[in-house]
Design an enzyme around this catalytic site. Structure first.
Site, mmCIF file in Angstrom:
data_model
loop_
_atom_site.group_PDB
_atom_site.id
_atom_site.type_symbol
_atom_site.label_atom_id
_atom_site.label_comp_id
_atom_site.label_asym_id
_atom_site.label_seq_id
_atom_site.Cartn_x
_atom_site.Cartn_y
_atom_site.Cartn_z
ATOM 1 N N HIS A 31 -5.633 -7.721 0.072
ATOM 2 C CA HIS A 31 -5.595 -6.339 0.073
ATOM 3 C C HIS A 31 -4.679 -5.763 -0.906
ATOM 4 O O HIS A 31 -3.583 -6.331 -1.188
ATOM 5 C CB HIS A 31 -5.223 -5.996 1.646
ATOM 6 C CG HIS A 31 -5.784 -4.575 1.911
ATOM 7 N ND1 HIS A 31 -6.426 -4.356 2.963
ATOM 8 C CD2 HIS A 31 -4.838 -3.315 1.481
ATOM 9 C CE1 HIS A 31 -6.491 -3.047 2.928
ATOM 10 N NE2 HIS A 31 -5.433 -2.550 2.349
ATOM 11 N N HIS A 67 -10.258 -2.778 1.770
ATOM 12 C CA HIS A 67 -9.691 -4.027 1.415
ATOM 13 C C HIS A 67 -10.253 -4.517 0.032
ATOM 14 O O HIS A 67 -9.760 -5.238 -0.705
ATOM 15 C CB HIS A 67 -10.005 -5.155 2.461
ATOM 16 C CG HIS A 67 -9.820 -6.565 2.228
ATOM 17 N ND1 HIS A 67 -8.365 -6.900 2.756
ATOM 18 C CD2 HIS A 67 -10.467 -7.545 1.743
ATOM 19 C CE1 HIS A 67 -8.474 -8.321 2.470
ATOM 20 N NE2 HIS A 67 -9.393 -8.640 1.651
ATOM 21 N N HIS A 75 -1.971 -4.102 -2.280
ATOM 22 C CA HIS A 75 -0.731 -3.486 -1.925
ATOM 23 C C HIS A 75 0.442 -3.968 -2.849
ATOM 24 O O HIS A 75 0.265 -4.505 -3.922
ATOM 25 C CB HIS A 75 -0.237 -4.180 -0.585
ATOM 26 C CG HIS A 75 -0.122 -5.762 -0.803
ATOM 27 N ND1 HIS A 75 -1.095 -6.481 -0.982
ATOM 28 C CD2 HIS A 75 1.197 -6.270 -0.724
ATOM 29 C CE1 HIS A 75 -0.587 -7.888 -1.113
ATOM 30 N NE2 HIS A 75 0.761 -7.517 -1.051
ATOM 31 N N CYS A 77 -5.289 -4.437 6.524
ATOM 32 C CA CYS A 77 -6.201 -3.603 6.887
ATOM 33 C C CYS A 77 -5.914 -2.595 8.123
ATOM 34 O O CYS A 77 -5.208 -3.271 8.870
ATOM 35 C CB CYS A 77 -7.426 -4.241 7.210
ATOM 36 S SG CYS A 77 -8.186 -5.102 5.787
ATOM 37 N N GLN A 104 5.040 -3.815 -3.586
ATOM 38 C CA GLN A 104 6.349 -4.323 -2.702
ATOM 39 C C GLN A 104 7.262 -3.408 -3.276
ATOM 40 O O GLN A 104 7.202 -2.848 -4.332
ATOM 41 C CB GLN A 104 6.556 -5.596 -2.845
ATOM 42 C CG GLN A 104 5.400 -6.754 -2.189
ATOM 43 C CD GLN A 104 5.936 -7.995 -2.211
ATOM 44 O OE1 GLN A 104 6.947 -8.532 -1.444
ATOM 45 N NE2 GLN A 104 5.089 -8.821 -3.055
ATOM 46 N N ASN A 119 1.970 -6.913 -7.421
ATOM 47 C CA ASN A 119 1.477 -8.172 -8.105
ATOM 48 C C ASN A 119 -0.051 -8.193 -7.641
ATOM 49 O O ASN A 119 -0.465 -7.840 -6.666
ATOM 50 C CB ASN A 119 2.078 -9.608 -7.379
ATOM 51 C CG ASN A 119 3.563 -9.637 -7.581
ATOM 52 O OD1 ASN A 119 4.131 -9.148 -8.699
ATOM 53 N ND2 ASN A 119 4.169 -10.221 -6.627
ATOM 54 N N CYS A 138 -7.342 -9.906 7.777
ATOM 55 C CA CYS A 138 -6.271 -9.442 6.776
ATOM 56 C C CYS A 138 -5.240 -8.578 7.768
ATOM 57 O O CYS A 138 -5.628 -7.603 8.260
ATOM 58 C CB CYS A 138 -6.745 -8.540 5.765
ATOM 59 S SG CYS A 138 -6.057 -7.647 4.818
#
Length: 356
Positions: free
Chosen positions: A167, A116, A169, A73, A171, A156, A70
């Site tokens: 992971h 994660h 997150h 991470c 945007q 999303n 990933c």
């Protein structure tokens, strides 16, 4: 909050947001990365009047890698990632595969936690407040870029939404234009002001509070409700009670209450389909006013940015356990949504899903 800005090996900006003022961030990115090259351009559709980002370089972006590969991470000695340090609180960095770049805007990634296996709903109130601080700071910073007209912070969550990295997150898209959805809201607001002398967002909020059947939760500074004409089976709009055009306008009370309210909503979404259901996929989207009032064009006058009301829209594509809401012919072909769940029923189920 402490903010530390640095650069990745290919020149992209990375910013650490830390809760502790004494945190030091000195780790360098050791990867031999070539400078990012993009083919992003914005093309205008003369029939629909909207803009489309063409970004063919995104075909090669990382897609659902295993946990030990990933890129979001923290770095380890054996494997450097997009985040050079071995730990972090909240991190924002320029997307390596941006949909918008240069004169066409900017795209950033927001990592909420180094864990994660977590989700936003797992964050503490303190960490959620730090994410809000990062959203506010990035909105302020991006507003100074000459190519940026509107900032969109969103998350999303879930493979059903199309997420390419597992992971937790979000945007941030900094658009070089006012998005079509915002322009439609500004146009409706201008028409309402001209016809009634009142603000449309204020009236929508007042109507939901007076009716009450679609209100999910309410605090001193915030109210969350399922809209009267909800497009999605489970869709909640979260408004500060004091109308402001963007995240920068939130007062101390609204900022202090936000973590508890938002985490409550996300946890309700995860309870909607029962304890055995997988995590609920969702999109969480902040709607902020553009920085200047755009030209109206041929479709009518647009309201000034001060008429706009900051709000967050949270919705899932899951309509029931094991079934998704697909955007089929009517939705995709004609932009006419068909909702299988009455908004009043959705609100009732969300109220019943209160964390215990």
């Amino acid at each position: 909050m402490k903010k530390t800005s640095t650069r990745l090996a290919d020149g992209r900006e990375l910013i650490y947001y830390d809760s502790r003022d004494d945190t030091l961030r000195t780790a360098a990115d050791p990867r031999p990365l070539a400078p990012v090259t993009t083919t992003s351009e914005v093309r205008h559709d003369p029939l629909l009047g909207d803009d489309v980002a063409i970004a063919s370089h995104r075909q090669g972006r990382t897609h659902l890698p295993p946990v030990d590969e990933c890129p979001l991470c923290p770095s380890t000695g054996a494997r450097p990632t997009e985040i050079p340090d071995t730990s972090y609180d909240v991190v924002v960095f320029e997307n390596r595969f941006p949909s918008l770049a240069g004169d066409s805007g900017r795209c950033e990634v927001v990592c909420f936690t180094p864990d994660h296996g977590a989700s936003f709903a797992d964050l503490t109130d303190e960490r959620a407040a730090l994410v809000l601080d990062a959203w506010i700071d990035r909105t302020a910073e991006l507003s100074h870029l000459p190519s940026v007209e509107q900032v969109f912070c969103f998350e999303n969550r879930g493979a059903e939404i199309g997420v390419t990295l597992g992971h937790p997150h979000g945007q941030i898209y900094a658009y070089p234009f006012t998005t079509p959805r915002t322009a439609r809201m500004l146009r409706s607001t201008a028409r309402h002001r001209a016809a009634t002398g009142r603000n449309l967002f204020d009236e929508v909020l007042a109507r939901e509070l007076a009716d009450g059947s679609r209100v999910v939760l309410e605090t001193g500074a915030w109210v969350a409700f399922v809209p009267y004409a909800a497009h999605w089976p489970y869709e909640v709009h979260l408004y500060p009670k004091r109308r402001v055009p963007d995240l920068l306008g939130l007062d101390d009370t609204a900022r202090a209450e936000f973590p508890g309210v938002y985490l409550d909503l996300l946890r309700r979404f995860d309870r909607l389909f029962g304890p055995e259901a997988p995590p609920t996929p969702y999109i969480a989207a902040w709607h902020q006013a553009p920085f200047t009032t755009p030209a109206a064009g041929g479709a009518g006058e647009l309201a000034d940015r001060d008429e706009f009301a900051l709000h967050l829209e949270l919705f899932t594509v899951r309509r029931t356990s094991g079934k998704l809401k697909f955007l089929a012919g009517s939705e995709s072909g004609m932009s006419v949504f068909i909702n299988d769940v009455p908004p009043e029923d959705a609100a009732r189920r969300l109220r019943e899903a209160a964390p215990r």
